[in-house]
Motif scaffolding. Structure first.
Motif, mmCIF file in Angstrom:
data_model
loop_
_atom_site.group_PDB
_atom_site.id
_atom_site.type_symbol
_atom_site.label_atom_id
_atom_site.label_comp_id
_atom_site.label_asym_id
_atom_site.label_seq_id
_atom_site.Cartn_x
_atom_site.Cartn_y
_atom_site.Cartn_z
ATOM 1 N N GLN A 1 22.743 -36.737 -23.302
ATOM 2 C CA GLN A 1 21.861 -36.278 -25.087
ATOM 3 C C GLN A 1 20.426 -36.120 -24.853
ATOM 4 N N GLY A 2 19.995 -35.339 -23.948
ATOM 5 C CA GLY A 2 18.747 -35.148 -23.751
ATOM 6 C C GLY A 2 17.632 -35.646 -23.744
ATOM 7 N N ILE A 3 18.291 -37.033 -23.306
ATOM 8 C CA ILE A 3 17.321 -38.282 -23.196
ATOM 9 C C ILE A 3 16.433 -38.603 -21.934
ATOM 10 N N GLY A 4 16.996 -38.139 -20.773
ATOM 11 C CA GLY A 4 16.677 -38.447 -19.531
ATOM 12 C C GLY A 4 15.519 -37.172 -19.130
ATOM 13 N N SER A 5 16.192 -35.406 -20.009
ATOM 14 C CA SER A 5 14.848 -34.297 -19.846
ATOM 15 C C SER A 5 13.822 -34.944 -21.001
ATOM 16 N N ALA A 6 13.816 -35.232 -21.602
ATOM 17 C CA ALA A 6 12.661 -35.682 -22.525
ATOM 18 C C ALA A 6 11.452 -36.716 -21.882
ATOM 19 N N LEU A 7 12.333 -37.550 -21.458
ATOM 20 C CA LEU A 7 11.724 -38.374 -20.353
ATOM 21 C C LEU A 7 10.807 -37.950 -19.600
ATOM 22 N N LEU A 8 12.424 -36.726 -18.249
ATOM 23 C CA LEU A 8 11.213 -36.773 -17.660
ATOM 24 C C LEU A 8 10.104 -35.369 -17.781
ATOM 25 N N ALA A 9 10.426 -35.126 -18.716
ATOM 26 C CA ALA A 9 8.876 -34.203 -18.985
ATOM 27 C C ALA A 9 8.073 -34.506 -19.546
ATOM 28 N N ALA A 10 8.035 -36.022 -20.167
ATOM 29 C CA ALA A 10 6.795 -36.525 -20.854
ATOM 30 C C ALA A 10 6.258 -37.074 -19.411
ATOM 31 N N ALA A 11 7.216 -37.327 -18.195
ATOM 32 C CA ALA A 11 6.040 -37.843 -16.867
ATOM 33 C C ALA A 11 5.870 -36.717 -16.488
ATOM 34 N N GLU A 12 6.637 -35.663 -15.960
ATOM 35 C CA GLU A 12 5.721 -34.480 -15.737
ATOM 36 C C GLU A 12 4.643 -33.712 -16.970
ATOM 37 N N GLU A 13 4.677 -34.362 -17.883
ATOM 38 C CA GLU A 13 3.022 -33.889 -18.325
ATOM 39 C C GLU A 13 1.682 -35.191 -18.639
ATOM 40 N N ARG A 14 2.550 -36.320 -18.054
ATOM 41 C CA ARG A 14 1.864 -36.872 -17.023
ATOM 42 C C ARG A 14 0.970 -36.160 -15.727
ATOM 43 N N PHE A 15 1.925 -36.602 -15.232
ATOM 44 C CA PHE A 15 1.490 -35.822 -14.435
ATOM 45 C C PHE A 15 1.190 -34.475 -13.652
ATOM 46 N N ALA A 16 0.814 -33.798 -14.792
ATOM 47 C CA ALA A 16 0.141 -32.405 -14.790
ATOM 48 C C ALA A 16 -1.356 -32.894 -15.352
ATOM 49 N N ARG A 17 -1.688 -33.891 -16.542
ATOM 50 C CA ARG A 17 -2.628 -34.305 -16.956
ATOM 51 C C ARG A 17 -3.457 -34.938 -15.254
ATOM 52 N N LEU A 18 -3.560 -35.416 -15.040
ATOM 53 C CA LEU A 18 -3.696 -36.631 -13.842
ATOM 54 C C LEU A 18 -4.491 -35.253 -12.395
ATOM 55 N N GLY A 19 -3.397 -34.348 -12.900
ATOM 56 C CA GLY A 19 -3.848 -33.341 -11.538
ATOM 57 C C GLY A 19 -2.318 -33.320 -10.701
ATOM 58 N N GLY A 20 -1.376 -34.238 -10.790
ATOM 59 C CA GLY A 20 -0.118 -34.413 -9.992
ATOM 60 C C GLY A 20 0.305 -33.238 -9.466
ATOM 61 N N ARG A 21 0.850 -32.452 -7.880
ATOM 62 C CA ARG A 21 1.456 -31.394 -7.278
ATOM 63 C C ARG A 21 2.816 -30.874 -7.541
ATOM 64 N N ARG A 22 3.137 -32.322 -7.379
ATOM 65 C CA ARG A 22 4.917 -32.620 -7.459
ATOM 66 C C ARG A 22 5.341 -33.948 -7.524
ATOM 67 N N ALA A 23 6.208 -33.809 -7.188
ATOM 68 C CA ALA A 23 7.291 -35.603 -8.151
ATOM 69 C C ALA A 23 7.951 -35.714 -7.380
ATOM 70 N N ASP A 24 8.680 -36.462 -6.762
ATOM 71 C CA ASP A 24 9.830 -36.982 -5.977
ATOM 72 C C ASP A 24 10.143 -38.469 -6.750
ATOM 73 N N ALA A 25 11.683 -37.911 -7.194
ATOM 74 C CA ALA A 25 12.007 -39.446 -7.288
ATOM 75 C C ALA A 25 13.244 -40.129 -5.861
ATOM 76 N N MET A 26 13.056 -41.532 -6.909
ATOM 77 C CA MET A 26 14.285 -42.380 -5.991
ATOM 78 C C MET A 26 15.557 -42.001 -6.192
ATOM 79 N N VAL A 27 16.276 -41.701 -5.673
ATOM 80 C CA VAL A 27 18.049 -41.483 -6.694
ATOM 81 C C VAL A 27 18.743 -42.569 -4.880
ATOM 82 N N LEU A 28 19.664 -43.034 -5.881
ATOM 83 C CA LEU A 28 20.752 -43.365 -4.630
ATOM 84 C C LEU A 28 21.446 -42.835 -4.337
ATOM 85 N N VAL A 29 22.063 -42.710 -3.138
ATOM 86 C CA VAL A 29 23.128 -41.293 -2.083
ATOM 87 C C VAL A 29 24.218 -42.362 -3.362
ATOM 88 N N ARG A 30 24.326 -43.328 -3.326
ATOM 89 C CA ARG A 30 26.429 -43.253 -4.291
ATOM 90 C C ARG A 30 25.909 -42.734 -5.737
#
Length: 141
Positions: free
Chosen positions: A84-113
């Motif tokens: 329903q777009g909830i995950g996308s909205a959360l990631l957009a907010a996280a990426e905006e936060r990173f951009a404000r802080l000067g971040g250049r690349r984000a990584d994610a912990m994702v279980l292989v399974r």
């Protein structure tokens, strides 16, 4: 869908977040306790982002920035509210936060399974980095 609101967690949210993760998050973490989440919010009050709809917690993501790298953890959406777009909205907010802080690349912990999560991350433009492997060592007793 009721309007979605994304905001930073406050200490009063932490019990609800921990209960939510038991329903919505895949796997558990050594830090999935009140003390661990309290430390996170005390150290970086904007790192734990919550998505709410109609006053109900429907999603979370931890957007940690250590001054060098941007790390994403605990992207979780309530099972009945996925796609329903909830995950996308959360990631957009996280990426905006990173951009404000000067971040250049984000990584994610994702279980292989966790194929469902892998699909969601790919849809958001993330991909596995096969050149690196995560090495871990539990600390403390």
């Amino acid at each position: 869908m009721t309007e979605l609101r994304v905001r930073a967690a406050v200490p009063d949210d932490l019990d609800a977040v921990l209960a939510f993760w038991k329903t919505a998050a895949e796997g558990t973490s050594i830090s999935d306790d009140r003390a661990g989440v309290e430390r996170l919010v005390a150290r970086d009050p904007e790192a734990l982002l919550l998505a709410e709809s109609g006053g109900e917690l429907v999603g979370t993501v931890i957007a940690g920035f250590d001054g060098w790298r941007c790390h994403l953890y605990r992207l979780a959406v309530h099972p009945e509210r996925r796609r329903q777009g909830i995950g996308s909205a959360l990631l957009a907010a996280a990426e905006e936060r990173f951009a404000r802080l000067g971040g250049r690349r984000a990584d994610a912990m994702v279980l292989v399974r966790n194929e469902t999560a892998q699909h969601a991350w790919r849809s958001a433009g993330y991909g596995p980095e096969e050149r690196w492997r995560r090495w871990v060592k539990p600390l403390g007793g």
